[in-house]
Enzyme design. Structure first.
Site: not given
Ligand code: GAR
Length: 208
Positions: A93, A111
């Protein structure tokens, strides 16, 4: 050894949270996770924290009339446990200007791209579509503009000719799991100084 008190914000799977929990399990790691907050009750990451006895809180965003009210509840939860740094780990969010200002230079995010390239969602598919030869991930201090702010560290992943968004995502995720604990360590050791929009790293800032 004094350990930095860290709060983590998640929305889902929590594999980056797991990497941080694993790092913090080492007795000589300079940070500890004092609370995990999820905006979703069904986030898999909550079980990861509970499994190692780390406190969790669900703060459902739908219970709040505004983004500001939700963010204020999250701040209150972290302040109640005296968190000193907040790590967003797959927190999906946007946060309010007030939240960013309140936690300025004490709020970091991971990111899945080499910022400032590929801000936003769907980064792996877009990197492939752009013909990028290198891709990766970034840990940065959070500013109000989405996916921007002083960069603490980055890890580069080579794009292979036969990559799909899924195979590329899997290799970037492995890199995330190394990068995030590394960057947390740098901050907890007091080796990161934010000057305006630049994070200066004392010593070698390269991942181990
Ligand atoms: C990860 O790849 C993180 O970098 C990305 O979501 C994934 C979460 O994975 N974050 C974003 O895209 C933020 N905008 P996780 O819940 O297994 O850590």
């Amino acid at each position: 050894m004094r350990r930095l008190r860290v709060g983590v914000m998640i929305s889902g799977r929590g594999s980056n949270l797991q990497a941080l929990l694993d790092a913090c399990a080492a007795p000589d790691f300079p940070a500890e996770i004092v609370l995990v907050v999820s905006n979703r009750a069904d986030a898999q990451g909550l079980a990861r924290a509970k499994a190692v006895g780390v406190a969790t809180r669900v703060v459902p965003h739908r219970d709040f009339a505004s983004r500001e009210a939700f963010d204020a509840a999250v701040t209150e939860a972290f302040e109640a446990v005296e968190a000193e740094l907040i790590c967003m780990a797959g927190f999906m969010r946007l946060v309010s200007a007030e939240f960013v200002q309140h936690w300025r230079d004490r709020l970091i995010n991971i990111h899945p791209a080499l910022l400032p390239a590929f801000k936003g969602l769907d980064t792996h598919r877009r990197a492939l579509a752009a013909g990028a030869k290198e891709h990766g991930c970034t840990v940065h201090f959070v500013r109000h503009e989405m996916d921007s702010g002083p960069i603490v560290g980055q890890a580069v992943v080579r794009v292979l000719a036969d990559d799909t968004a899924d195979t590329l995502a899997a290799r970037v995720l492995e890199a995330e799991h190394r990068l995030y604990p590394h960057c947390l360590r740098l901050i907890a050791e007091g080796r990161v100084r934010v000057r305006g929009e630049i994070a200066e790293i004392a010593g070698n800032g390269a991942p181990d």
